[in-house]
Motif scaffolding. Structure first.
Motif, PDB file in Angstrom:
ATOM      1  N   THR A  50      43.050  25.365  47.803  1.00  0.00           N
ATOM      2  CA  THR A  50      43.664  24.650  46.694  1.00  0.00           C
ATOM      3  C   THR A  50      45.136  25.027  46.515  1.00  0.00           C
ATOM      4  O   THR A  50      45.830  24.422  45.711  1.00  0.00           O
ATOM      5  N   LEU A  94      46.317  19.947  45.695  1.00  0.00           N
ATOM      6  CA  LEU A  94      44.862  20.000  45.823  1.00  0.00           C
ATOM      7  C   LEU A  94      44.257  20.705  44.618  1.00  0.00           C
ATOM      8  O   LEU A  94      44.685  21.793  44.250  1.00  0.00           O
ATOM      9  N   VAL A 140      48.284  17.772  55.588  1.00  0.00           N
ATOM     10  CA  VAL A 140      48.027  18.907  54.707  1.00  0.00           C
ATOM     11  C   VAL A 140      49.120  19.923  54.972  1.00  0.00           C
ATOM     12  O   VAL A 140      49.407  20.259  56.126  1.00  0.00           O
ATOM     13  N   TRP A 145      35.136  16.943  54.460  1.00  0.00           N
ATOM     14  CA  TRP A 145      35.598  17.504  53.199  1.00  0.00           C
ATOM     15  C   TRP A 145      35.945  16.374  52.249  1.00  0.00           C
ATOM     16  O   TRP A 145      36.472  15.339  52.650  1.00  0.00           O
ATOM     17  N   LYS A 146      35.690  16.604  50.988  1.00  0.00           N
ATOM     18  CA  LYS A 146      36.137  15.716  49.917  1.00  0.00           C
ATOM     19  C   LYS A 146      37.248  16.483  49.207  1.00  0.00           C
ATOM     20  O   LYS A 146      37.020  17.560  48.652  1.00  0.00           O
ATOM     21  N   LEU A 147      38.457  15.964  49.273  1.00  0.00           N
ATOM     22  CA  LEU A 147      39.636  16.630  48.712  1.00  0.00           C
ATOM     23  C   LEU A 147      40.112  15.862  47.482  1.00  0.00           C
ATOM     24  O   LEU A 147      40.561  14.723  47.596  1.00  0.00           O
ATOM     25  N   ARG A 148      40.024  16.493  46.305  1.00  0.00           N
ATOM     26  CA  ARG A 148      40.526  15.859  45.088  1.00  0.00           C
ATOM     27  C   ARG A 148      41.917  16.408  44.833  1.00  0.00           C
ATOM     28  O   ARG A 148      42.139  17.625  44.789  1.00  0.00           O
ATOM     29  N   ALA A 149      42.882  15.498  44.686  1.00  0.00           N
ATOM     30  CA  ALA A 149      44.278  15.894  44.546  1.00  0.00           C
ATOM     31  C   ALA A 149      44.965  15.119  43.435  1.00  0.00           C
ATOM     32  O   ALA A 149      44.611  13.972  43.163  1.00  0.00           O
ATOM     33  N   ILE A 169      41.335  24.933  54.597  1.00  0.00           N
ATOM     34  CA  ILE A 169      42.189  24.311  53.586  1.00  0.00           C
ATOM     35  C   ILE A 169      41.858  24.971  52.252  1.00  0.00           C
ATOM     36  O   ILE A 169      40.692  25.200  51.948  1.00  0.00           O
ATOM     37  N   ILE A 196      48.879  17.807  49.831  1.00  0.00           N
ATOM     38  CA  ILE A 196      48.712  16.682  50.733  1.00  0.00           C
ATOM     39  C   ILE A 196      49.925  15.774  50.614  1.00  0.00           C
ATOM     40  O   ILE A 196      50.386  15.493  49.513  1.00  0.00           O
ATOM     41  N   ILE A 219      38.065  21.193  46.526  1.00  0.00           N
ATOM     42  CA  ILE A 219      37.663  20.931  47.907  1.00  0.00           C
ATOM     43  C   ILE A 219      36.154  21.090  47.967  1.00  0.00           C
ATOM     44  O   ILE A 219      35.623  22.144  47.610  1.00  0.00           O
ATOM     45  N   GLU A 221      32.736  20.577  50.482  1.00  0.00           N
ATOM     46  CA  GLU A 221      32.261  20.311  51.838  1.00  0.00           C
ATOM     47  C   GLU A 221      31.203  19.221  51.800  1.00  0.00           C
ATOM     48  O   GLU A 221      30.331  19.210  50.928  1.00  0.00           O
TER      49      GLU A 221
END
Length: 106
Positions: free
Chosen positions: A72, A85, A12, A97-101, A70, A76, A88, A90
């Motif tokens: 937006t 990002l 990150v 964390w679920k990170l959508r990128a 973290i 990444i 985000i 939780e």
């Protein structure tokens, strides 16, 4: 979250303005943290560009919770490619964390 599924390594990064006073600031990316992740979802979304439509790669990374915040505004690095990002979420209460990128066009 299963530890065996965290089989990828992501970094990150956070944007930092650098430069001398009186000059145009430059943006550089510094490493914020490097963690193990699971790539859970992969698809292509169509996005509008100035020249029509293009496909942007969207990945969802699942990582363990870390005390470093973290946002937006971060990005990444994964397998030599940058991803901005977009969301985000939780997982549980400080479980992960679920990170959508979305992939950055080279």
């Amino acid at each position: 979250m299963e530890a065996g599924k965290l089989d990828r390594i992501i970094t990150v990064q956070r944007a930092v303005e650098t430069g001398l006073p009186g000059r145009v600031p430059a943006i550089t990316w510094t490493n914020l943290l490097t963690v193990r992740a699971e790539v859970r979802e992969q698809n292509a979304d169509e996005i509008a560009t100035g020249f029509g439509q293009a496909e942007a790669e969207t990945l969802v990374f699942i990582v363990r919770w870390h005390p470093t915040p973290i946002t937006t505004g971060d990005r990444i690095l994964f397998e030599g490619r940058s991803y901005d990002l977009k969301a985000i979420t939780e997982i549980g209460r400080r479980d992960g964390w679920k990170l959508r990128a979305v992939g950055v066009q080279p």
